[in-house]
Design a protein around this motif. Structure first.
Motif, PDB file in Angstrom:
ATOM      1  N   HIS A 171       0.819  -1.209   0.000  1.00  0.00           N
ATOM      2  CA  HIS A 171       0.000   0.000   0.000  1.00  0.00           C
ATOM      3  C   HIS A 171       0.861   1.270   0.000  1.00  0.00           C
ATOM      4  O   HIS A 171       0.444   2.316  -0.502  1.00  0.00           O
ATOM      5  N   SER A 172       2.063   1.156   0.583  1.00  0.00           N
ATOM      6  CA  SER A 172       2.914   2.352   0.705  1.00  0.00           C
ATOM      7  C   SER A 172       3.789   2.603  -0.521  1.00  0.00           C
ATOM      8  O   SER A 172       4.464   3.632  -0.598  1.00  0.00           O
ATOM      9  N   LEU A 173       3.802   1.664  -1.481  1.00  0.00           N
ATOM     10  CA  LEU A 173       4.740   1.775  -2.605  1.00  0.00           C
ATOM     11  C   LEU A 173       4.602   3.066  -3.420  1.00  0.00           C
ATOM     12  O   LEU A 173       5.611   3.688  -3.764  1.00  0.00           O
ATOM     13  N   PRO A 174       3.357   3.509  -3.767  1.00  0.00           N
ATOM     14  CA  PRO A 174       3.284   4.775  -4.533  1.00  0.00           C
ATOM     15  C   PRO A 174       3.922   5.950  -3.796  1.00  0.00           C
ATOM     16  O   PRO A 174       4.663   6.728  -4.398  1.00  0.00           O
ATOM     17  N   SER A 175       3.648   6.057  -2.487  1.00  0.00           N
ATOM     18  CA  SER A 175       4.263   7.146  -1.707  1.00  0.00           C
ATOM     19  C   SER A 175       5.773   6.964  -1.614  1.00  0.00           C
ATOM     20  O   SER A 175       6.539   7.927  -1.723  1.00  0.00           O
ATOM     21  N   LEU A 176       6.194   5.705  -1.399  1.00  0.00           N
ATOM     22  CA  LEU A 176       7.618   5.421  -1.267  1.00  0.00           C
ATOM     23  C   LEU A 176       8.382   5.843  -2.521  1.00  0.00           C
ATOM     24  O   LEU A 176       9.441   6.472  -2.438  1.00  0.00           O
ATOM     25  N   PHE A 177       7.833   5.512  -3.688  1.00  0.00           N
ATOM     26  CA  PHE A 177       8.535   5.867  -4.924  1.00  0.00           C
ATOM     27  C   PHE A 177       8.584   7.381  -5.125  1.00  0.00           C
ATOM     28  O   PHE A 177       9.528   7.892  -5.735  1.00  0.00           O
ATOM     29  N   SER A 178       7.578   8.097  -4.626  1.00  0.00           N
ATOM     30  CA  SER A 178       7.636   9.567  -4.702  1.00  0.00           C
ATOM     31  C   SER A 178       8.854  10.071  -3.924  1.00  0.00           C
ATOM     32  O   SER A 178       9.580  10.960  -4.389  1.00  0.00           O
ATOM     33  N   GLY A 179       9.073   9.507  -2.730  1.00  0.00           N
ATOM     34  CA  GLY A 179      10.231   9.902  -1.928  1.00  0.00           C
ATOM     35  C   GLY A 179      11.543   9.503  -2.569  1.00  0.00           C
ATOM     36  O   GLY A 179      12.520  10.262  -2.543  1.00  0.00           O
ATOM     37  N   ILE A 180      11.574   8.308  -3.171  1.00  0.00           N
ATOM     38  CA  ILE A 180      12.818   7.839  -3.800  1.00  0.00           C
ATOM     39  C   ILE A 180      13.163   8.712  -5.005  1.00  0.00           C
ATOM     40  O   ILE A 180      14.342   8.986  -5.278  1.00  0.00           O
ATOM     41  N   LYS A 181      12.129   9.168  -5.738  1.00  0.00           N
ATOM     42  CA  LYS A 181      12.404  10.033  -6.896  1.00  0.00           C
ATOM     43  C   LYS A 181      13.028  11.364  -6.444  1.00  0.00           C
ATOM     44  O   LYS A 181      13.944  11.883  -7.080  1.00  0.00           O
ATOM     45  N   ILE A 182      12.523  11.895  -5.323  1.00  0.00           N
ATOM     46  CA  ILE A 182      13.121  13.131  -4.789  1.00  0.00           C
ATOM     47  C   ILE A 182      14.562  12.859  -4.355  1.00  0.00           C
ATOM     48  O   ILE A 182      15.482  13.631  -4.651  1.00  0.00           O
ATOM     49  N   ALA A 183      14.768  11.730  -3.663  1.00  0.00           N
ATOM     50  CA  ALA A 183      16.127  11.385  -3.202  1.00  0.00           C
ATOM     51  C   ALA A 183      17.074  11.191  -4.381  1.00  0.00           C
ATOM     52  O   ALA A 183      18.259  11.544  -4.300  1.00  0.00           O
ATOM     53  N   MET A 233      18.611  10.059 -13.305  1.00  0.00           N
ATOM     54  CA  MET A 233      18.290   9.363 -12.056  1.00  0.00           C
ATOM     55  C   MET A 233      16.783   9.330 -11.829  1.00  0.00           C
ATOM     56  O   MET A 233      16.199   8.291 -11.489  1.00  0.00           O
ATOM     57  N   PHE A 234      16.126  10.476 -12.024  1.00  0.00           N
ATOM     58  CA  PHE A 234      14.676  10.556 -11.827  1.00  0.00           C
ATOM     59  C   PHE A 234      13.955   9.616 -12.798  1.00  0.00           C
ATOM     60  O   PHE A 234      13.024   8.891 -12.411  1.00  0.00           O
ATOM     61  N   SER A 235      14.387   9.620 -14.057  1.00  0.00           N
ATOM     62  CA  SER A 235      13.710   8.796 -15.079  1.00  0.00           C
ATOM     63  C   SER A 235      13.858   7.312 -14.784  1.00  0.00           C
ATOM     64  O   SER A 235      12.914   6.531 -14.974  1.00  0.00           O
ATOM     65  N   LEU A 236      15.055   6.919 -14.308  1.00  0.00           N
ATOM     66  CA  LEU A 236      15.264   5.495 -14.003  1.00  0.00           C
ATOM     67  C   LEU A 236      14.348   5.034 -12.866  1.00  0.00           C
ATOM     68  O   LEU A 236      13.773   3.946 -12.915  1.00  0.00           O
TER      69      LEU A 236
END
Length: 253
Positions: A171-183, A233-236
């Motif tokens: 359930h948290s994956l969409p939010s998690l990927f948002s954070g990883i894209k920023i990181a 990085m963001f695109s990957l």
């Protein structure tokens, strides 16, 4: 292909328009190259410096990837531990937020004094930049777990680990990927800051050399490389998200 092009052409045209205006302004107002070089002059310098630049770019890529992976893992670990232990979360969460009020560039010299000029202080700088968005996004995603499903799993006797693995984590994956894209975008900035402080190679080191000799055109070349690396990085990560996440709240609606 048509859908991809319809999304890409507006920003492409906007960038082209801005570069044209920039080129015309430097030509029309006869601006000195050392103050503001034209896009054409920057492109020429990039071409003439390509061999040396590639060596510095490769060093920055290696540092960025290692620091990003470690920073992301640290962020995930912190999020999971704080989610599983509410007491720790209430005690450490405010400190986590406070830690972001300390500028990374102010900590970097201290890290160099404590850990020397090797790889470790640079990795710590990138980790400090990357872990927070990942932790925050994942904790937010875990908190938004469907309450009905949560009650159901508790009712049928699922333990904490089963609830986390089978319900909360997916359930948290969409939010998690948002954070990883920023990181991912921050990681390039972190690597450049680390190279500013102490390094003998990398785009950050290259920028410091060119600043000392007032080579504004080469500074712009370095900035362009940083932007391109951040976009890659963001695109990957966006591509990885597309392959991994098959459900989003928007799709459900």
């Amino acid at each position: 292909m048509k859908s991809w092009w319809s999304k890409c052409w507006p920003p492409f045209v906007a960038v082209l328009f801005l570069l044209t205006i920039w080129q015309l302004c430097t030509t029309f107002f006869d601006i000195e190259q050392w103050i503001l070089p034209s896009p054409y002059a920057i492109a020429q310098e990039a071409s003439s410096q390509s061999v040396g630049l590639w060596k510095h770019t490769l060093a920055t890529i290696q540092l960025t990837v290692v620091g990003f992976i470690i920073g992301t893992l640290v962020g995930l670990l912190i999020a999971i531990v704080l989610h599983m232990t509410p007491f720790l979360k209430s005690a450490l969460y405010p400190l986590l937020i406070l830690s972001q009020n300390v500028p990374t560039i102010a900590l970097a010299p201290l890290l160099m004094i404590w850990f020397g000029f090797g790889l470790l202080p640079k990795i710590i700088v990138i980790t400090l930049v990357c872990f927070f968005p990942v932790s925050l996004a994942m904790m937010g995603g875990l908190k938004q777990t469907d309450s009905t499903m949560l009650s159901y799993m508790r009712m049928i006797g699922a333990n904490k680990r089963q609830i986390f693995v089978k319900l909360e984590l997916p359930h948290s994956l969409p939010s998690l990927f948002s954070g990883i894209k920023i990181a991912a975008t921050y990681s390039v900035m972190g690597a450049v800051i680390a190279e500013w402080i102490g390094s003998d190679k990398g785009i950050g080191y290259y920028m410091m050399l060119q600043k000392a000799s007032y080579r504004t055109d080469r500074m712009f070349v370095a900035i362009a490389i940083i932007v391109v690396l951040s976009l890659i990085m963001f695109s990957l990560i966006a591509l990885l998200e597309k392959w991994t996440v098959r459900w989003t709240p928007q799709q459900e609606k």
